[in-house]
Motif scaffolding. Structure first.
Motif, PDB file in Angstrom:
ATOM      1  N   TYR A 159       0.845  -1.190   0.000  1.00  0.00           N
ATOM      2  CA  TYR A 159       0.000   0.000   0.000  1.00  0.00           C
ATOM      3  C   TYR A 159       0.881   1.240   0.000  1.00  0.00           C
ATOM      4  CZ  TYR A 159      -4.226  -2.695   0.520  1.00  0.00           C
ATOM      5  OH  TYR A 159      -5.256  -3.561   0.275  1.00  0.00           O
ATOM      6  N   VAL A 160       0.477   2.247  -0.761  1.00  0.00           N
ATOM      7  CA  VAL A 160       1.264   3.465  -0.868  1.00  0.00           C
ATOM      8  C   VAL A 160       1.085   4.322   0.376  1.00  0.00           C
ATOM      9  CG1 VAL A 160       1.145   3.489  -3.371  1.00  0.00           C
ATOM     10  CG2 VAL A 160      -0.597   4.677  -2.061  1.00  0.00           C
ATOM     11  N   SER A 161       1.935   5.337   0.480  1.00  0.00           N
ATOM     12  CA  SER A 161       1.976   6.114   1.716  1.00  0.00           C
ATOM     13  C   SER A 161       1.420   7.518   1.572  1.00  0.00           C
ATOM     14  CB  SER A 161       3.432   6.214   2.206  1.00  0.00           C
ATOM     15  OG  SER A 161       4.232   6.847   1.227  1.00  0.00           O
ATOM     16  N   SER A 162       0.640   7.776   0.526  1.00  0.00           N
ATOM     17  CA  SER A 162       0.129   9.129   0.390  1.00  0.00           C
ATOM     18  C   SER A 162      -1.305   9.134  -0.097  1.00  0.00           C
ATOM     19  CB  SER A 162       0.995   9.930  -0.589  1.00  0.00           C
ATOM     20  OG  SER A 162       0.919   9.374  -1.869  1.00  0.00           O
ATOM     21  N   ILE A 163      -2.027  10.197   0.284  1.00  0.00           N
ATOM     22  CA  ILE A 163      -3.351  10.448  -0.250  1.00  0.00           C
ATOM     23  C   ILE A 163      -3.339  11.840  -0.870  1.00  0.00           C
ATOM     24  CG2 ILE A 163      -4.551   8.938   1.355  1.00  0.00           C
ATOM     25  CD1 ILE A 163      -5.297  11.350   3.008  1.00  0.00           C
ATOM     26  N   VAL A 164      -4.482  12.257  -1.387  1.00  0.00           N
ATOM     27  CA  VAL A 164      -4.509  13.495  -2.164  1.00  0.00           C
ATOM     28  C   VAL A 164      -4.072  14.689  -1.322  1.00  0.00           C
ATOM     29  CG1 VAL A 164      -6.021  15.096  -3.387  1.00  0.00           C
ATOM     30  CG2 VAL A 164      -6.275  12.639  -3.722  1.00  0.00           C
ATOM     31  N   HIS A 167       0.004  13.716   4.058  1.00  0.00           N
ATOM     32  CA  HIS A 167       0.982  12.647   3.838  1.00  0.00           C
ATOM     33  C   HIS A 167       0.729  11.542   4.841  1.00  0.00           C
ATOM     34  CE1 HIS A 167       4.686  10.773   2.529  1.00  0.00           C
ATOM     35  NE2 HIS A 167       5.043  10.642   3.789  1.00  0.00           N
ATOM     36  N   LEU A 168       0.596  10.319   4.360  1.00  0.00           N
ATOM     37  CA  LEU A 168       0.385   9.157   5.212  1.00  0.00           C
ATOM     38  C   LEU A 168       1.714   8.473   5.448  1.00  0.00           C
ATOM     39  CD1 LEU A 168      -2.811   7.583   3.656  1.00  0.00           C
ATOM     40  CD2 LEU A 168      -2.635   8.930   5.716  1.00  0.00           C
ATOM     41  N   GLU A 169       2.068   8.257   6.688  1.00  0.00           N
ATOM     42  CA  GLU A 169       3.330   7.618   7.010  1.00  0.00           C
ATOM     43  C   GLU A 169       3.070   6.148   7.300  1.00  0.00           C
ATOM     44  OE1 GLU A 169       5.410  11.542   8.940  1.00  0.00           O
ATOM     45  OE2 GLU A 169       5.668   9.594   9.868  1.00  0.00           O
ATOM     46  N   VAL A 170       3.868   5.278   6.711  1.00  0.00           N
ATOM     47  CA  VAL A 170       3.695   3.840   6.826  1.00  0.00           C
ATOM     48  C   VAL A 170       4.805   3.266   7.687  1.00  0.00           C
ATOM     49  CG1 VAL A 170       3.637   1.657   5.572  1.00  0.00           C
ATOM     50  CG2 VAL A 170       2.586   3.680   4.583  1.00  0.00           C
ATOM     51  N   SER A 171       4.439   2.412   8.630  1.00  0.00           N
ATOM     52  CA  SER A 171       5.451   1.703   9.404  1.00  0.00           C
ATOM     53  C   SER A 171       5.024   0.258   9.541  1.00  0.00           C
ATOM     54  CB  SER A 171       5.634   2.324  10.794  1.00  0.00           C
ATOM     55  OG  SER A 171       4.476   2.145  11.578  1.00  0.00           O
ATOM     56  N   THR A 172       5.979  -0.635   9.653  1.00  0.00           N
ATOM     57  CA  THR A 172       5.708  -2.049   9.878  1.00  0.00           C
ATOM     58  C   THR A 172       6.148  -2.381  11.297  1.00  0.00           C
ATOM     59  OG1 THR A 172       6.064  -2.536   7.554  1.00  0.00           O
ATOM     60  CG2 THR A 172       6.153  -4.389   9.068  1.00  0.00           C
ATOM     61  N   THR A 173       5.218  -2.883  12.090  1.00  0.00           N
ATOM     62  CA  THR A 173       5.464  -3.096  13.504  1.00  0.00           C
ATOM     63  C   THR A 173       5.128  -4.527  13.866  1.00  0.00           C
ATOM     64  OG1 THR A 173       4.821  -0.811  13.902  1.00  0.00           O
ATOM     65  CG2 THR A 173       4.936  -2.240  15.823  1.00  0.00           C
ATOM     66  N   ARG A 174       5.979  -5.157  14.683  1.00  0.00           N
ATOM     67  CA  ARG A 174       5.735  -6.537  15.073  1.00  0.00           C
ATOM     68  C   ARG A 174       5.311  -6.660  16.526  1.00  0.00           C
ATOM     69  NH1 ARG A 174       7.679 -10.632  11.930  1.00  0.00           N
ATOM     70  NH2 ARG A 174       7.929 -11.933  13.744  1.00  0.00           N
ATOM     71  N   GLN A 175       5.912  -5.935  17.426  1.00  0.00           N
ATOM     72  CA  GLN A 175       5.694  -6.212  18.830  1.00  0.00           C
ATOM     73  C   GLN A 175       4.979  -5.104  19.594  1.00  0.00           C
ATOM     74  OE1 GLN A 175       6.109  -8.989  20.348  1.00  0.00           O
ATOM     75  NE2 GLN A 175       7.012 -10.062  18.639  1.00  0.00           N
ATOM     76  N   VAL A 250      -3.421  -3.759   7.443  1.00  0.00           N
ATOM     77  CA  VAL A 250      -3.181  -2.333   7.241  1.00  0.00           C
ATOM     78  C   VAL A 250      -4.310  -1.564   7.905  1.00  0.00           C
ATOM     79  CG1 VAL A 250      -2.907  -0.491   5.548  1.00  0.00           C
ATOM     80  CG2 VAL A 250      -1.989  -2.764   5.074  1.00  0.00           C
ATOM     81  N   VAL A 251      -3.967  -0.604   8.751  1.00  0.00           N
ATOM     82  CA  VAL A 251      -4.961   0.241   9.416  1.00  0.00           C
ATOM     83  C   VAL A 251      -4.719   1.686   8.984  1.00  0.00           C
ATOM     84  CG1 VAL A 251      -5.382  -1.288  11.354  1.00  0.00           C
ATOM     85  CG2 VAL A 251      -3.503   0.324  11.482  1.00  0.00           C
ATOM     86  N   ASP A 252      -5.810   2.423   8.818  1.00  0.00           N
ATOM     87  CA  ASP A 252      -5.744   3.760   8.208  1.00  0.00           C
ATOM     88  C   ASP A 252      -6.834   4.604   8.858  1.00  0.00           C
ATOM     89  OD1 ASP A 252      -6.026   5.961   6.534  1.00  0.00           O
ATOM     90  OD2 ASP A 252      -6.033   4.810   4.675  1.00  0.00           O
ATOM     91  N   ASN A 253      -6.455   5.741   9.436  1.00  0.00           N
ATOM     92  CA  ASN A 253      -7.458   6.635  10.037  1.00  0.00           C
ATOM     93  C   ASN A 253      -7.722   7.866   9.187  1.00  0.00           C
ATOM     94  OD1 ASN A 253      -5.171   8.176  10.464  1.00  0.00           O
ATOM     95  ND2 ASN A 253      -5.571   8.550  12.632  1.00  0.00           N
ATOM     96  N   GLY A 254      -7.278   7.858   7.924  1.00  0.00           N
ATOM     97  CA  GLY A 254      -7.486   8.981   7.031  1.00  0.00           C
ATOM     98  C   GLY A 254      -6.373   9.998   7.080  1.00  0.00           C
ATOM     99  N   ALA A 255      -5.515   9.903   8.077  1.00  0.00           N
ATOM    100  CA  ALA A 255      -4.375  10.808   8.175  1.00  0.00           C
ATOM    101  C   ALA A 255      -3.058  10.058   8.206  1.00  0.00           C
ATOM    102  CB  ALA A 255      -4.504  11.679   9.424  1.00  0.00           C
ATOM    103  N   HIS A 256      -3.066   8.844   8.732  1.00  0.00           N
ATOM    104  CA  HIS A 256      -1.870   8.014   8.817  1.00  0.00           C
ATOM    105  C   HIS A 256      -2.256   6.565   8.508  1.00  0.00           C
ATOM    106  CE1 HIS A 256       0.092  11.419  10.716  1.00  0.00           C
ATOM    107  NE2 HIS A 256      -0.891  11.461  11.590  1.00  0.00           N
ATOM    108  N   ARG A 257      -1.250   5.799   8.124  1.00  0.00           N
ATOM    109  CA  ARG A 257      -1.476   4.387   7.822  1.00  0.00           C
ATOM    110  C   ARG A 257      -0.314   3.579   8.377  1.00  0.00           C
ATOM    111  NH1 ARG A 257      -1.233   4.696   2.623  1.00  0.00           N
ATOM    112  NH2 ARG A 257      -3.358   5.466   2.508  1.00  0.00           N
ATOM    113  N   GLU A 258      -0.613   2.413   8.962  1.00  0.00           N
ATOM    114  CA  GLU A 258       0.431   1.514   9.460  1.00  0.00           C
ATOM    115  C   GLU A 258       0.086   0.088   9.087  1.00  0.00           C
ATOM    116  OE1 GLU A 258       2.271   3.738  13.326  1.00  0.00           O
ATOM    117  OE2 GLU A 258       0.397   2.670  13.620  1.00  0.00           O
TER     118      GLU A 258
END
Length: 315
Positions: A159-164, A167-175, A250-258
């Motif tokens: 999934y991309v990290s931006s919307i119109v 800027h949506l910041e993407v991180s991958t988290t395990r723990q 992937v979770v997205d609140n309209g301002a950020h995505r992780e």
């Protein structure tokens, strides 16, 4: 004395813009492009060499169409779309020479999407907002908002990290999610007891689970390249636990995505209301347990990403 009309857009001397086409201000149309009557091209667009645009076509504002692209009747391209060189659109899935259908399939490319060089978009497809189509991909079905698709047939790979806007910041988290940018979403670490007989993982209401579940369901036997979820809930709360195998959420609140990798029954992902949820990258043996705070209510679902953005106050 009549005043000569001076267009507020640029047309190269070797381009053809037929009478009846509508061209927006500051649009630039380059050599050997051909735009037919009835076509609508928005403002600030860039139409490169050897582009053909048929009659019942609508392009939004700030669209870039690179060389060698043909855009056929009933294709709508929204604002801020990029179309790479030699990308191919279709509007008839069963064409025959000299046989004309009653109507052509409607294809929609949503705002902010990008289509890579030599990609093929089959007729009737909707490419979601901000989606990214890889070079050479063959898109045979709808693409969700923000998805990255590649291959033949095209499959979601991320999934991309931006919307119109923003800027949506993407991180991958395990723990852990101590630095989460999405309020309320968090990893739940479930206790496990391990001995020679195996592993027992458990959870108790209030101590480990943030609500008392009223419903559960299990998702399993998902083909590894398929996508589930793609929805939000107005009031429902959920805990997702991959009890076998692994999957990504992937979770997205309209301002950020992780993005989270769930690969252990000792990891739960708590998701509050008004979070857009997508899960994918299922392993062959994956089984995802979902604990829900309420019984099933179809009215609680938001199934369109644009509706979700409106609901959370985004434009």
């Amino acid at each position: 004395m009549e005043n000569d009309f001076v267009p507020d857009y640029f047309v190269h001397q070797r381009a053809i813009v037929e009478p009846g086409a509508t061209i927006g201000a500051r649009t630039r149309i380059w050599a050997f492009a051909h735009i037919l009557p009835g076509a609508v091209v928005g403002t600030d667009c860039n139409i490169c060499d050897h582009v053909f645009i048929e009659n019942r076509v609508k392009l939004g504002d700030r669209v870039t169409v690179k060389s060698g692209v043909q855009i056929w009747d009933e294709i709508v391209i929204e604002d801020d779309v990029f179309i790479g060189p030699n990308a191919t659109f279709t509007n008839d899935n069963f064409p025959r020479s000299k046989q004309y259908p009653d109507g052509y399939a409607k294809t929609l490319i949503r705002r902010g999407a990008s289509i890579g060089a030599n990609a093929t978009i089959l007729a009737g497809i909707v490419v979601g907002a901000n989606a990214m189509i890889g070079a050479g991909a063959v898109v045979t079905r709808d693409v969700p908002p923000n998805a990255i698709v590649k291959g033949n047939p095209a499959r979601i790979t991320g999934y991309v990290s931006s919307i119109v806007k923003g800027h949506l910041e993407v991180s991958t988290t395990r723990q852990s999610l101590k630095d989460s940018r999405i309020p309320g979403v968090r990893i739940l670490e479930m206790p496990s007891v391990i001995d020679l007989r195996g592993t027992l993982t458990y959870g108790e209401y209030e101590q480990h689970l943030p609500f008392l579940p009223k419903r559960y369901f299990i998702i399993s036997e998902v083909p590894g390249k398929e996508v589930r979820g793609e929805q939000a809930h107005q009031t429902l709360r959920q805990v997702l636990i991959c009890v076998k195998g692994s999957c990504a959420v992937v979770v997205d609140n309209g301002a950020h995505r992780e993005e989270f990798l769930l690969d252990s029954p000792a990891l739960g992902l708590y998701i509050p209301p008004m979070i857009w949820i997508t899960h994918y990258k299922y392993s062959e043996d994956a089984a995802l347990l979902v604990l829900a705070s309420e019984i099933y209510d179809p009215a609680d679902y938001i199934r369109e990403y644009t509706e979700f953005l409106k609901a959370v106050g985004q434009s």
